[in-house]
Design a protein around this motif. Structure first.
Motif, PDB file in Angstrom:
ATOM      1  N   VAL A 136     -36.445  48.516  84.237  1.00 10.03           N
ATOM      2  CA  VAL A 136     -37.813  47.476  84.295  1.00 10.03           C
ATOM      3  C   VAL A 136     -37.670  46.212  85.207  1.00 10.03           C
ATOM      4  CG1 VAL A 136     -39.193  45.949  82.783  1.00 10.03           C
ATOM      5  CG2 VAL A 136     -38.171  48.046  81.664  1.00 10.03           C
ATOM      6  N   PRO A 137     -36.729  45.572  85.677  1.00 12.21           N
ATOM      7  CA  PRO A 137     -36.390  44.277  86.217  1.00 12.21           C
ATOM      8  C   PRO A 137     -36.662  45.463  87.722  1.00 12.21           C
ATOM      9  CG  PRO A 137     -34.650  44.337  84.643  1.00 12.21           C
ATOM     10  CD  PRO A 137     -35.593  45.787  84.415  1.00 12.21           C
ATOM     11  N   LEU A 138     -35.686  45.960  87.927  1.00 13.26           N
ATOM     12  CA  LEU A 138     -35.938  46.488  89.406  1.00 13.26           C
ATOM     13  C   LEU A 138     -37.480  47.157  89.813  1.00 13.26           C
ATOM     14  CD1 LEU A 138     -34.496  47.972  92.023  1.00 13.26           C
ATOM     15  CD2 LEU A 138     -34.629  50.244  90.949  1.00 13.26           C
ATOM     16  N   LEU A 139     -38.202  47.646  89.206  1.00 16.05           N
ATOM     17  CA  LEU A 139     -39.649  48.008  89.130  1.00 16.05           C
ATOM     18  C   LEU A 139     -40.630  46.378  89.084  1.00 16.05           C
ATOM     19  CD1 LEU A 139     -40.320  50.523  86.792  1.00 16.05           C
ATOM     20  CD2 LEU A 139     -39.720  51.397  89.392  1.00 16.05           C
ATOM     21  N   ALA A 140     -40.017  45.368  88.182  1.00 18.05           N
ATOM     22  CA  ALA A 140     -40.692  44.161  89.229  1.00 18.05           C
ATOM     23  C   ALA A 140     -41.354  43.758  90.293  1.00 18.05           C
ATOM     24  CB  ALA A 140     -40.370  43.242  87.517  1.00 18.05           C
ATOM     25  N   LEU A 147     -41.972  42.173  95.249  1.00 16.10           N
ATOM     26  CA  LEU A 147     -41.635  42.477  97.325  1.00 16.10           C
ATOM     27  C   LEU A 147     -43.079  42.792  98.163  1.00 16.10           C
ATOM     28  CD1 LEU A 147     -37.807  43.397  97.355  1.00 16.10           C
ATOM     29  CD2 LEU A 147     -39.288  40.314  97.680  1.00 16.10           C
ATOM     30  N   ALA A 148     -43.719  44.079  97.226  1.00 14.45           N
ATOM     31  CA  ALA A 148     -45.087  44.824  97.547  1.00 14.45           C
ATOM     32  C   ALA A 148     -46.260  43.167  97.771  1.00 14.45           C
ATOM     33  CB  ALA A 148     -45.038  45.460  97.085  1.00 14.45           C
ATOM     34  N   VAL A 149     -45.928  42.809  96.431  1.00 15.68           N
ATOM     35  CA  VAL A 149     -47.599  42.151  96.117  1.00 15.68           C
ATOM     36  C   VAL A 149     -47.354  40.621  97.345  1.00 15.68           C
ATOM     37  CG1 VAL A 149     -48.770  40.151  94.927  1.00 15.68           C
ATOM     38  CG2 VAL A 149     -48.221  42.342  94.545  1.00 15.68           C
ATOM     39  N   GLY A 150     -45.731  39.883  96.889  1.00 16.14           N
ATOM     40  CA  GLY A 150     -45.798  38.272  97.980  1.00 16.14           C
ATOM     41  C   GLY A 150     -45.346  39.372  99.658  1.00 16.14           C
ATOM     42  N   GLY A 151     -44.836  40.222 100.365  1.00 23.29           N
ATOM     43  CA  GLY A 151     -44.620  40.899 101.477  1.00 23.29           C
ATOM     44  C   GLY A 151     -46.127  40.665 101.935  1.00 23.29           C
ATOM     45  N   ARG A 152     -47.262  41.937 100.819  1.00 16.37           N
ATOM     46  CA  ARG A 152     -48.064  41.609 101.321  1.00 16.37           C
ATOM     47  C   ARG A 152     -49.042  40.960 102.197  1.00 16.37           C
ATOM     48  NH1 ARG A 152     -52.401  43.298 104.799  1.00 16.37           N
ATOM     49  NH2 ARG A 152     -54.370  44.004 104.028  1.00 16.37           N
ATOM     50  N   GLY A 153     -48.889  40.140 100.980  1.00 15.21           N
ATOM     51  CA  GLY A 153     -50.138  38.671 101.111  1.00 15.21           C
ATOM     52  C   GLY A 153     -49.002  37.748 102.082  1.00 15.21           C
ATOM     53  N   ALA A 154     -47.969  37.674 101.970  1.00 20.63           N
ATOM     54  CA  ALA A 154     -48.086  36.801 103.313  1.00 20.63           C
ATOM     55  C   ALA A 154     -48.089  37.578 104.963  1.00 20.63           C
ATOM     56  CB  ALA A 154     -46.160  36.616 103.111  1.00 20.63           C
ATOM     57  N   ALA A 155     -48.337  38.931 104.979  1.00 18.21           N
ATOM     58  CA  ALA A 155     -48.870  39.843 106.232  1.00 18.21           C
ATOM     59  C   ALA A 155     -50.142  38.975 106.496  1.00 18.21           C
ATOM     60  CB  ALA A 155     -48.871  40.821 106.033  1.00 18.21           C
ATOM     61  N   HIS A 156     -50.746  39.672 105.420  1.00 16.79           N
ATOM     62  CA  HIS A 156     -51.921  39.279 105.500  1.00 16.79           C
ATOM     63  C   HIS A 156     -52.629  36.933 106.175  1.00 16.79           C
ATOM     64  CE1 HIS A 156     -56.390  38.984 105.002  1.00 16.79           C
ATOM     65  NE2 HIS A 156     -56.469  38.187 103.864  1.00 16.79           N
ATOM     66  N   LEU A 159     -49.846  31.630 102.731  1.00 16.67           N
ATOM     67  CA  LEU A 159     -48.884  31.535 103.209  1.00 16.67           C
ATOM     68  C   LEU A 159     -47.524  31.703 102.532  1.00 16.67           C
ATOM     69  CD1 LEU A 159     -46.762  33.655 105.019  1.00 16.67           C
ATOM     70  CD2 LEU A 159     -46.721  31.511 107.148  1.00 16.67           C
ATOM     71  N   LEU A 160     -48.019  29.967 102.316  1.00 22.82           N
ATOM     72  CA  LEU A 160     -46.601  29.632 101.509  1.00 22.82           C
ATOM     73  C   LEU A 160     -47.041  30.797  99.820  1.00 22.82           C
ATOM     74  CD1 LEU A 160     -46.774  26.181 102.173  1.00 22.82           C
ATOM     75  CD2 LEU A 160     -44.536  27.657 102.814  1.00 22.82           C
ATOM     76  N   LEU A 161     -47.800  30.197  98.955  1.00 20.22           N
ATOM     77  CA  LEU A 161     -48.231  30.508  97.870  1.00 20.22           C
ATOM     78  C   LEU A 161     -47.735  32.237  98.005  1.00 20.22           C
ATOM     79  CD1 LEU A 161     -51.000  29.651  96.287  1.00 20.22           C
ATOM     80  CD2 LEU A 161     -49.173  28.882  95.973  1.00 20.22           C
ATOM     81  N   ALA A 162     -47.804  33.039  98.982  1.00 17.46           N
ATOM     82  CA  ALA A 162     -47.262  34.261  98.988  1.00 17.46           C
ATOM     83  C   ALA A 162     -45.944  34.133  98.046  1.00 17.46           C
ATOM     84  CB  ALA A 162     -48.082  35.160 100.126  1.00 17.46           C
TER      85      ALA A 162
END
Length: 178
Positions: free
Chosen positions: A14-18, A23-32, A124-127
């Protein structure tokens, strides 16, 4: 013994999936946001001015900050290249006003200048705030059976990092609005 291993692996899953989701959401948001920041700061795209012929307001209840419209018009590059009559932006701008923008090859334009750059910087900072949270979830999941003092220190450190990043993003957003 096999049940204990399966139970421990299930608790760690569960922590690993979280962590992976954060990381996926933050990475995608940071890239955008990074792409938007590159265009508005002039590091990417072609600088010039856009004259909007028609603008539609998408959400009249939202504040004027941020993408709120669908504007179509003509882009005039600063380098003297040919004008693009099919330029568009999702920022609401006044029609027939010359607005500094940076445009991609497909005709999508983003506002250039300090306001647009600070808007994308705040996003970007929020991501990027998702990364310390992911670290907290990972460490907290690993330290679940450890000393309570260690967990408090990790929690305090991550909370401080997230609050600092959030404060910087809020400050950048406030500068963009003003």
């Amino acid at each position: 013994m096999d049940r204990d291993i399966l139970r421990a692996a299930g608790k760690a899953l569960v922590p690993l999936l979280a962590v992976l989701a954060l990381l996926a959401v933050g990475g995608r948001g940071a890239a955008h946001a990074g792409e938007g920041l590159a265009y508005t700061s002039g590091l990417a795209g072609t600088r010039g001015v856009m004259v909007a012929e028609r603008c539609l307001r998408i959400d009249p209840d939202r504040a004027a900050l941020g993408p709120t419209g669908d504007c179509r018009g003509t882009f005039f590059p600063d380098d003297g290249g040919p004008a693009n009559e099919h330029a568009w932006t999702d920022w609401r701008i006044d029609t027939q006003e010359r607005v500094p923008v940076s445009c991609a090859a497909d005709g999508e334009c983003r506002l250039a200048g300090t306001g647009g750059a600070l808007f994308w910087l705040s996003l970007l900072l929020l991501a990027l705030a998702a990364f310390p949270v992911a670290g907290f979830v990972a460490v907290h999941g690993l330290l679940r059976h450890r000393d309570r003092t260690q967990r408090k220190r990790v929690g305090f450190g991550v909370a401080t990092a997230v609050l600092l990043v959030g404060a910087l993003a809020t400050f950048a957003g406030a500068l963009a609005a003003g």
